[in-house]
Design a protein around this motif. Structure first.
Motif, short mmCIF file in Angstrom:
data_model
loop_
_atom_site.label_atom_id
_atom_site.label_comp_id
_atom_site.label_asym_id
_atom_site.label_seq_id
_atom_site.Cartn_x
_atom_site.Cartn_y
_atom_site.Cartn_z
N VAL A 136 0.29 4.08 -13.32
CA VAL A 136 1.11 3.24 -12.42
C VAL A 136 1.76 4.10 -11.34
O VAL A 136 1.81 3.71 -10.17
N ILE A 137 2.28 5.27 -11.73
CA ILE A 137 2.89 6.16 -10.74
C ILE A 137 1.86 6.56 -9.68
O ILE A 137 2.13 6.54 -8.47
N GLY A 138 0.67 6.93 -10.14
CA GLY A 138 -0.38 7.33 -9.20
C GLY A 138 -0.79 6.22 -8.26
O GLY A 138 -0.95 6.43 -7.05
N LEU A 139 -0.98 5.01 -8.79
CA LEU A 139 -1.37 3.88 -7.94
C LEU A 139 -0.27 3.53 -6.93
O LEU A 139 -0.56 3.17 -5.79
N THR A 140 0.98 3.65 -7.35
CA THR A 140 2.09 3.39 -6.43
C THR A 140 2.08 4.37 -5.27
O THR A 140 2.22 3.98 -4.10
N ILE A 141 1.89 5.65 -5.58
CA ILE A 141 1.83 6.68 -4.52
C ILE A 141 0.65 6.43 -3.60
O ILE A 141 0.76 6.54 -2.37
N CYS A 142 -0.51 6.09 -4.18
CA CYS A 142 -1.71 5.85 -3.37
C CYS A 142 -1.52 4.65 -2.44
O CYS A 142 -1.98 4.67 -1.29
N ASN A 143 -0.87 3.60 -2.93
CA ASN A 143 -0.62 2.44 -2.07
C ASN A 143 0.34 2.77 -0.93
O ASN A 143 0.13 2.34 0.21
N ILE A 144 1.38 3.54 -1.24
CA ILE A 144 2.30 3.96 -0.18
C ILE A 144 1.57 4.81 0.85
O ILE A 144 1.74 4.64 2.07
N SER A 145 0.71 5.71 0.37
CA SER A 145 -0.08 6.54 1.27
C SER A 145 -1.00 5.70 2.14
O SER A 145 -1.14 5.96 3.35
N GLY A 146 -1.65 4.69 1.52
CA GLY A 146 -2.56 3.84 2.29
C GLY A 146 -1.85 3.09 3.40
O GLY A 146 -2.36 3.00 4.53
N VAL A 147 -0.68 2.55 3.08
CA VAL A 147 0.09 1.84 4.11
C VAL A 147 0.52 2.79 5.21
O VAL A 147 0.44 2.47 6.40
N TRP A 148 0.97 3.98 4.82
CA TRP A 148 1.41 4.96 5.81
C TRP A 148 0.26 5.34 6.75
O TRP A 148 0.43 5.38 7.97
N CYS A 149 -0.91 5.62 6.17
CA CYS A 149 -2.06 6.02 6.99
C CYS A 149 -2.53 4.87 7.88
O CYS A 149 -2.93 5.09 9.04
N LEU A 150 -2.46 3.65 7.39
CA LEU A 150 -2.87 2.50 8.18
C LEU A 150 -1.96 2.31 9.39
O LEU A 150 -2.40 1.90 10.47
N ILE A 151 -0.69 2.64 9.22
CA ILE A 151 0.27 2.46 10.32
C ILE A 151 0.25 3.64 11.28
O ILE A 151 0.20 3.46 12.50
N PHE A 152 0.30 4.86 10.73
CA PHE A 152 0.56 6.02 11.57
C PHE A 152 -0.69 6.85 11.92
O PHE A 152 -0.71 7.51 12.96
N LEU A 153 -1.72 6.85 11.06
CA LEU A 153 -2.90 7.65 11.38
C LEU A 153 -3.89 6.90 12.26
O LEU A 153 -4.60 7.50 13.06
N ALA A 154 -3.95 5.59 12.10
CA ALA A 154 -4.86 4.80 12.94
C ALA A 154 -4.44 4.85 14.40
O ALA A 154 -5.27 4.91 15.30
N SER A 155 -3.12 4.87 14.61
CA SER A 155 -2.59 4.94 15.97
C SER A 155 -1.28 5.71 15.94
O SER A 155 -0.19 5.13 15.81
N PRO A 156 -1.33 7.06 16.00
CA PRO A 156 -0.12 7.87 15.89
C PRO A 156 0.92 7.52 16.95
O PRO A 156 0.58 7.21 18.10
#
Length: 458
Positions: free
Chosen positions: A345-365
């Protein structure tokens, strides 16, 4: 005293298996920095790079269940490792020869077959460790794998200086990695022959322990019956009672210790189509698919936004490797204190936070160069941070929800699912480097699906 000796032997075998996993991950890491230029010297078209990298995963994908099946039937892990290492030796020597692009492609196919021994190794680790210690052991093994991936490219610092002839062969910075890994595998082969041994088969040990317990219980019952009824029965009746209560004659060891085939009454659908098993296989696929897709995406992004070259990217991958190893060591410590489900659960939570972060900031910095670099570092840090939690938890849980007697085959299936992910992940990301929203959107959808499935199981 026997238990202590058995424990020491098991720990030593686990340590040898960790070294084998380390070398298995070292092999592709050593050739990765130079394989593209090597192909160019052989007049290979660009698509050959993808073929050569995928060939290694493809043959490992196919050989994993076969080696695992062999391991379950014989539990002769040493023989399997020795046989698999031959493919690594031959494959790396073919890579060193390098007469043509087709020989180089074939070399990766042959070497990949040897990685199938990982199924036998994971099956051995499952059978030789207690369930409560399994996550700890798997965390250490996976840390060894990441260590191999981390230090592998560093060997090219001195391999690139090679420039001489060895008989009819040219040893240069492109062929030297193949020769170097061939020699390492030969040394490992000798070490396995001289210092590695198999533990007694678990079924035989259980059968022997069960027989001893029955014999001891029968003797105790005999003594009790003799004391209670000795005065009230004549010698004939007492003898009849003893014959009735005493255990049957112990058959020869060869008959008692033989166990039925582990695949007797085995059903693939019954074993792998259960909900909890499907969820864990999905975790294996999604985790590796996302990891390899993001690894493929990272280099074009750093070039596009930061102008990074080979040196900067190498430093970045090195730092990520250090973080991953530290993460596995932390999970090793944490798994002794909390259940694997909590770790997952801890790992999946971190991965989801990372996915949201990358979708917001890496797609269009957003912002200027300092902000863009900070956003990128945080995204990569979170992605790498979640990997050890999910990887260790799903492997440990998978070993517990599948039959122990067929662990080699089950681990082979799990590794084949992961191999399929490592093939599809780069293909998916490679074609969408200019469409990050689509690429990251699919990654997020897979993560959410996995998270919902995992919580449903809880």
């Amino acid at each position: 005293m026997k238990l202590t000796q058995k424990h020491i032997t098991s720990q030593q075998c686990v340590l040898y298996n960790e070294k084998l996993i380390l070398l298995n991950s070292l092999s592709p890491a050593v050739i990765l920095p130079t394989i593209w230029r090597y192909l160019q010297t052989l007049d290979a078209p660009p698509y050959f790079l993808g073929l050569a990298l995928s060939a290694f995963s493809l043959s490992g994908l196919l050989s994993g269940p076969l080696f695992g099946h062999w391991s379950d039937r014989t539990q002769a892990t040493k023989k399997i490792i020795l046989f698999a290492n031959l493919f690594e030796i031959i494959g790396n020597f073919m890579y060193f020869m390098g007469y043509s692009k087709w020989l180089l492609l074939s070399s990766r196919l042959v070497a990949g077959i040897g990685t199938g021994a990982g199924s036998a190794i994971f099956g051995f680790l499952t059978r030789s460790t207690a369930p409560e210690d399994r996550a700890t052991v798997f965390a250490a093994v996976m840390a060894c794998r990441q260590a191999g991936l981390l230090i592998g490219p560093a060997f090219n610092i001195f391999l690139r200086l090679c420039n001489f002839h060895l008989g009819p062969f040219v040893v240069n910075k492109y062929t030297a990695p193949g020769l170097f890994m061939c020699l390492l595998w030969i040394l490992l082969q000798l070490a396995v022959v001289l210092m590695y041994w198999d533990l007694p088969r678990p079924e035989r040990m259980k059968a022997q322990e069960s027989r001893e317990e029955e014999n001891e219980r029968g003797l105790m019952e005999n003594e009790g019956e003799e004391n209670d009824e000795g005065k009230n029965h004549n010698s004939a009746a007492s003898s009849a009672t003893l014959n009735q209560i005493s255990p049957p004659p112990t058959p020869p060891p060869s008959e008692t210790l033989e166990s039925p085939s582990p695949f007797k009454n085995f059903s693939i659908s019954r074993e792998f189509l259960r909900e909890e098993v499907v969820v864990l296989l999905a975790a294996q696929f999604i985790t590796l698919f996302n990891q390899t897709a993001l690894e493929t995406m990272v280099t074009p992004l750093t070039q596009k936004y930061f102008g990074y070259g080979e040196l900067e990217n190498s430093v970045m991958y090195c730092l990520c490797g250090v973080e991953v190893i530290a993460g596995f060591l932390f999970v090793r410590w944490l798994s002794r204190r909390v259940a694997e489900r909590v770790v997952l659960v801890i790992g999946l939570t971190i991965c989801n936070i990372s996915g949201v972060w990358c979708l917001i900031f890496l797609a269009s910095p957003l912002g200027g160069f300092p902000w863009q670099l900070t956003e990128f570092i945080i995204g990569v840090f979170l992605q790498v941070l979640g990997l050890p939690f999910v990887a260790v938890a799903q492997v440990s849980l998978f070993s517990k929800v599948t039959a122990e007697k067929t662990q080699g085959f089950s681990q082979g299936v799990r590794r084949s699912v992961g191999g399929l992910a490592t093939i599809l992940g780069p293909l998916w990301a490679g074609g969408l480097t200019e469409n990050i929203y689509i690429m990251m959107g699919v990654i997020m959808a897979l993560l959410l699906l996995l998270t919902v499935s995992g919580k449903k199981r809880d």
